[in-house]
Design an enzyme around this catalytic site. Structure first.
Site, mmCIF file in Angstrom:
data_model
loop_
_atom_site.group_PDB
_atom_site.id
_atom_site.type_symbol
_atom_site.label_atom_id
_atom_site.label_comp_id
_atom_site.label_asym_id
_atom_site.label_seq_id
_atom_site.Cartn_x
_atom_site.Cartn_y
_atom_site.Cartn_z
ATOM 1 N N GLU A 151 0.765 -1.243 0.000
ATOM 2 C CA GLU A 151 0.000 0.000 0.000
ATOM 3 C C GLU A 151 0.800 1.299 0.000
ATOM 4 O O GLU A 151 0.745 2.071 0.968
ATOM 5 C CB GLU A 151 -0.990 -0.014 1.179
ATOM 6 C CG GLU A 151 -1.988 -1.151 1.078
ATOM 7 C CD GLU A 151 -3.114 -1.103 2.105
ATOM 8 O OE1 GLU A 151 -3.006 -0.346 3.076
ATOM 9 O OE2 GLU A 151 -4.099 -1.829 1.907
ATOM 10 N N GLU B 199 -5.671 -8.107 -0.738
ATOM 11 C CA GLU B 199 -6.426 -7.898 0.502
ATOM 12 C C GLU B 199 -7.852 -7.527 0.137
ATOM 13 O O GLU B 199 -8.082 -6.719 -0.767
ATOM 14 C CB GLU B 199 -5.854 -6.743 1.345
ATOM 15 C CG GLU B 199 -4.514 -7.026 1.979
ATOM 16 C CD GLU B 199 -4.049 -5.898 2.914
ATOM 17 O OE1 GLU B 199 -4.903 -5.085 3.352
ATOM 18 O OE2 GLU B 199 -2.848 -5.836 3.191
HETATM 19 C C1 GLC Z 1 -3.789 -2.710 5.443
HETATM 20 C C2 GLC Z 1 -3.116 -2.227 6.686
HETATM 21 C C3 GLC Z 1 -3.436 -3.169 7.816
HETATM 22 C C4 GLC Z 1 -4.946 -3.213 8.006
HETATM 23 C C5 GLC Z 1 -5.595 -3.668 6.719
HETATM 24 C C6 GLC Z 1 -7.085 -3.554 6.819
HETATM 25 O O1 GLC Z 1 -3.125 -3.854 5.029
HETATM 26 O O2 GLC Z 1 -1.739 -2.158 6.473
HETATM 27 O O3 GLC Z 1 -2.845 -2.734 9.010
HETATM 28 O O4 GLC Z 1 -5.295 -4.057 9.057
HETATM 29 O O5 GLC Z 1 -5.168 -2.897 5.622
HETATM 30 O O6 GLC Z 1 -7.443 -2.210 7.025
#
Ligand code: GLC
Length: 346
Positions: free
Chosen positions: A173, A287
């Site tokens: 990110e 993610e």
């Molecule tokens: C990103 C952040 C992480 C967070 C995730 C969900 O990866 O780095 O800390 O928990 O997003 O928001």
């Protein structure tokens, strides 16, 4: 230090110390044959990642355990038994390395990562390791670019003989100004070159800015002579729903699932897929997830909708995350949240 008494030999053996405390077993064996340059097809490598999981809040905390999660041997078993294909391990290298050149990584931290990577590879589970939460580089990209490259040089050399199942992801990110697209492209070029010194054949993942939004992938300067890359983006839209009650999200109780919301999600994925086709780069959704305070029916519906889009467009994924506050697994009960398990792997 307590004496170690080994209960059995070989990979996966558990052992207890003199007080009977269970110790993490060492990983089993795997072949140390690194991929040759030009050997790997990034689309096939992406297909291998399939349906993956992040173990968040463990190695990305300033010190492992500080955020309530420690990696455990049984997590690797659990993921494989449940049908997950791969693992993404977010790692905060920056708090385990010297602040001045040559930015040496603490050997015990390197050994911990080696342990985790070994457990994935010994069971033939592809594993992505990244640089996560390098907050200082977000504030001063040019000032920290050499340090990030130095971290990658060390990681690269350490894992140079590891097989194709180990993937590197340059930086989690990249954010916004001062981490502009131009700043990120400069940082990326320096770190990718550092990786390629020792890992010319390894598959590397690269995302864009604005916390890895899909629509910034087009701003990345993709090296024409390096096809062994997988593009990655993170999907948390609408943020008000996925991050409800936390970190700039909406109030707890924010719902999801109207026709317009489904359409929006599909449109976003269609945009990402169109970029992938025109750039001829495979896509990994590194993610996506919803905080565990949201209504489970909505969480599951949103998760299933993302998984459907990944399947439709040939994208691999890693859900965020296993046991933390977006958890698919309830580590207290020792059970999957059935609706999420169903959405992710059934
Ligand atoms: C990103 C952040 C992480 C967070 C995730 C969900 O990866 O780095 O800390 O928990 O997003 O928001």
């Amino acid at each position: 230090m307590a004496a170690m008494v080994s209960l059995a030999c070989g990979g996966g053996a558990e052992s207890t110390d003199a007080l009977g405390v269970l110790r993490d077993p060492p990983p089993g064996d795997f072949e140390r044959i690194p991929p040759e340059p030009g050997e790997l097809d990034p689309f096939a490598q992406n297909a291998r990642l399939g349906r993956g999981m992040n173990i968040g809040d463990a190695l990305e905390a300033p010190v492992e355990g500080q955020w309530g999660v420690r990696l455990q041997y049984r997590y690797f078993e659990l993921l494989q038994e449940t049908g997950f294909d791969s693992l993404r391990l977010p790692i905060r290298w920056s708090s385990h390395a010297a602040e001045t050149a040559p930015y040496t990584i603490q050997p015990e931290f390197m050994a911990r990562i080696e342990w985790a990577v070994g457990h994935a590879l010994a069971r033939d589970m592809p594993v992505i390791i990244n640089v996560h939460h390098y907050d200082e580089i977000q504030e001063d990209p040019a000032g920290h670019s050499a340090r990030l490259a130095a971290l990658w040089r060390q990681i690269g050399e350490h894992f140079a003989d590891y097989p194709a199942g180990l993937y590197f992801e340059v930086l989690n990110e990249p954010k916004l100004d001062p981490m502009t697209d131009a700043a990120w492209n400069a940082v990326l070029a320096e770190s990718l070159a550092a990786i390629r010194e020792s890992n010319p054949g390894r598959t590397v993942l690269v995302g864009g800015t604005e916390w890895n939004k899909w629509y910034t992938l087009d701003e990345v300067v993709w090296p024409e002579d390096d096809q062994n890359l997988i593009a990655t983006f993170h999907y948390y839209e609408p943020f008000s729903f996925t991050h409800q009650g936390w970190s700039g999200g909406g109030p707890e109780g924010t719902t999801w699932g109207t026709e317009a919301e489904y359409t929006r999600l599909e449109t976003d994925f269609a945009e990402a897929a169109a970029w992938s086709a025109s750039a001829n780069r495979p896509l990994h959704v590194g993610e996506f997830g919803v905080r565990n305070v949201a209504a489970i029916a909505d969480r599951a519906a949103w998760t299933a909708a993302v998984v459907d889009q990944c399947a439709e467009h040939g994208m691999s994924f890693a859900y965020w995350d296993l046991v933390s506050n977006f958890n698919a697994y309830d580590d207290v009960k020792g059970a999957w949240i059935p609706e999420l398990r169903a959405a992710l792997v059934e």
